[in-house]
Design an enzyme around this catalytic site. Sequence first.
Site, PDB file in Angstrom:
ATOM      1  N   ASP A 492      82.751  55.714  -9.806  1.00  0.00           N
ATOM      2  CA  ASP A 492      81.664  54.895  -9.263  1.00  0.00           C
ATOM      3  C   ASP A 492      80.947  55.601  -8.130  1.00  0.00           C
ATOM      4  O   ASP A 492      81.584  56.232  -7.279  1.00  0.00           O
ATOM      5  CB  ASP A 492      82.203  53.561  -8.735  1.00  0.00           C
ATOM      6  CG  ASP A 492      82.485  52.572  -9.848  1.00  0.00           C
ATOM      7  OD1 ASP A 492      81.543  52.202 -10.548  1.00  0.00           O
ATOM      8  OD2 ASP A 492      83.655  52.191 -10.009  1.00  0.00           O
ATOM      9  N   LYS A 561      78.559  42.848   3.981  1.00  0.00           N
ATOM     10  CA  LYS A 561      78.514  43.717   2.800  1.00  0.00           C
ATOM     11  C   LYS A 561      77.351  43.404   1.870  1.00  0.00           C
ATOM     12  O   LYS A 561      76.591  44.305   1.474  1.00  0.00           O
ATOM     13  CB  LYS A 561      79.839  43.630   2.020  1.00  0.00           C
ATOM     14  CG  LYS A 561      79.829  44.476   0.754  1.00  0.00           C
ATOM     15  CD  LYS A 561      81.134  44.380  -0.024  1.00  0.00           C
ATOM     16  CE  LYS A 561      81.039  45.198  -1.310  1.00  0.00           C
ATOM     17  NZ  LYS A 561      82.279  45.135  -2.112  1.00  0.00           N
ATOM     18  N   ASP A 720      75.326  53.252 -12.212  1.00  0.00           N
ATOM     19  CA  ASP A 720      75.901  54.272 -11.335  1.00  0.00           C
ATOM     20  C   ASP A 720      77.428  54.327 -11.469  1.00  0.00           C
ATOM     21  O   ASP A 720      78.120  54.759 -10.541  1.00  0.00           O
ATOM     22  CB  ASP A 720      75.519  54.018  -9.875  1.00  0.00           C
ATOM     23  CG  ASP A 720      76.012  52.675  -9.364  1.00  0.00           C
ATOM     24  OD1 ASP A 720      76.396  51.823 -10.191  1.00  0.00           O
ATOM     25  OD2 ASP A 720      76.016  52.463  -8.136  1.00  0.00           O
TER      26      ASP A 720
END
Length: 800
Positions: A492, A561, A720
């Site tokens: 990742d 986050k 991604d």
Amino acid sequence: MLKDAGLAPDLLSYAAALQCMGRLDRDASAIQRCLKQMAHDGLQPQALFTSLSLCKEDQAALLRALRKAEPTFSAPQPPLPVSQLNSSPLLREIYDKDRPVSYPKQHLPLKTLKGLFQQQLSVEMATTITVDSVEKAPSLTTEVLQAVGTRPRRKPHLAELGIPWSGSVAGWAAALSPHLTTLQALPPQGESLLFLAQQLGLRVFNRHVVQRKRLTQEVRELERRYFKYLHLLASDTQVAASCLPRQHWEALGAPEAPHEQPWPLPVVAQLGKQLAEVLVQTVRMPGHLAERQGSCKLIPVLYHVYSFRSFRQIGILKPHPAFIQLLATAAERTMTFEAAEMHSLRTDALYRLSLAQHLRHRVFWLPHNMDFRGRTYPCPPHFNHLGSDLARALLEFAEGRPLGPHGLDWLKIHLVNLTGLKKRESLQARLAFAEEVMPDILDSADRPMTGRKWWMEADEPWQALACCMEIARAVRAPDPAAHISHFPVHQDGSCNGLQHYAALGRDSVGAASVNLVPSDLPQDVYSGVATQVEVFRRQDAEQGMRVAQVLEGFISRKVVKQTVMTVVYGVTRYGGRLQIEKRLRELSDFPQEFVWEASHYLVRQVFNSLQEMFSGTRAIQRWLAESARLIARTGSAVEWVTPLGIPVIQPYHHDSKVLIGGGIQSLTFSNSGDTSQKPNTLKQKNGFPPNFIHSLDSSHMMLTALHCYRKGLTFVSVHDCFWTHAADVAVMNQVCREQFVRLHSQPILHDLSRFLVARFCSGPRPKNVRVSRLLDVLLSVPKTGAFNLEQVKRSTYFFS
């Protein structure tokens, strides 16, 4: 008629008119008037065949009309297609013929591949597929059998729709299928008429496309092309020169029939609405199935009502409770859910599990679509690698590879990544942790539902369980390095959007925060932002700010986050405040009376922290947004070309209202895809920064995929997140880093500036204040820092 409405007919308009005249066999005088008007508008009949992509049937109708007016007219031969190589410097190595290269083949022989093609073709021609449910259905009850065998009291009026009639409920249901499958998928609370109309209209369009391909022999031509194409891929065949599959496909010649253009949304909705109304008026079932006794009076299966949803009154179609009861009786009732969301989640899981069971032990491919930014998405909606944890856990590569000397270590690291327990630890620490919990891993593999259930504590439990089973098979093999593994291992990106921004701006501080710089431990940008916000909070608290004092001890990675993650994709302060408010409300010991004030304070400090840590990123974002705003104000949609040469146009325009009247209910909806409307300035502005970054991450993915294929690797991506065999992770990591550096070694921002200036600020146009302002902004490309991109190649945690 067009001119009376203030519209100028174009070449396609004349083509449509002449086709109609050809099909209706109109007299020559009417066709000659059309051709005269066409010549007056500066259009030539030959252009109908050279400039438009028309199927043989449409060309024949055109030719019939033209020869009636001009008997000697002959259609010009279309130019031979020229295979064009992509001119992007990033792909020069891929198309370099000076260095011979051998591309990998499939592990299947030609005969098998042809059989798989025939199976897929049969499915697509049928437009539906029947899959056994993983739920075990009991024997049909007397009531269900009676319902299947009961004849309706009258024949539905379906002849005009081309739907055959067999007389019995069973035959009638088969004839209406797959439209009647819509009823089975309806939730008990019903679905909006507009949604159903669009779905039914799309189904009709799909069946129209299939029927047209049958009639024009396009299916036979497709089969011929594919059988030639498969010689490149089959394990037991050879071709003259090894090349990319796309190059080989183009070398076989252009397909004779053009791609079928989708029908306009109003047409789809109008047709679907009429079909939905036919179902409401026609589909009936015996009433005694609900009453269990009495007369055999037929009752409607569907009925139309109005309901409030999100403060709006909308028309919905609801299935009769007796029909819902009938469906439930025919299936095993093992779980009961009352909430509609839980019903849909269970149905979604049943779809995935049933499809997995249907495809078990079969080799299959996942075709992809590309969106307007270049990002790719698998076409199958229910079962693909882009789906949930459950869907991903059920998938494995068709071709296996020996684990080799390091494959087992990568499986262990992958498992620890799936647990989410050691995100901030080194790869060595994650490997040591896997060895420490090996008894739990083997117990999970051997007794997943009766053992200690360690796998259930993972962030991605189903994938973790699948990985436990693969590790157990490997460690118990006589030689783990020789164990043939089909299991995909993921790598990742670390907040990939910010990685691209940091590389664009050569931002050294930002690059270090998102693992573009080599380090012993993975850097966590979310914790870094939380730390910076805490510094600001402590300073404000010392100055007596009440909200800063209240927030002491509550600023954590989890609170910031989501906002940090979405800032790169264009979240506004308003949206960020809502995200932080939600996190604060989840904290049971936080004083709720301060949530509003605290969320305002925190979102401001998060943005300030990002400005401190990613100064180059914020400057590029502002430049992109302001450029898009000014472009939209000149009346144009923002467009650009990706580093791989893919043209991108943002499809954000003001909505046009569509009204479909009559029938059981008038439908009004907004069509956001109407390019005749003015660009939506706000959406163009907010969409450009994230869409531009998405076009870069798709370019990076495609480059990685091409070079992995060149090296013989199996490669799968979820934006991604890159997948390959455990044995090949190190090679994929090297390719991934090399291609990221190659991509960002291009002058991407300056190339973008030059393209936008040429597209929107050049040419003979009157002096315009807005255009002048746009030119000034486009030429003010943000300055870059001193970060050395070569460091990415040595960064362990860039993708990990």
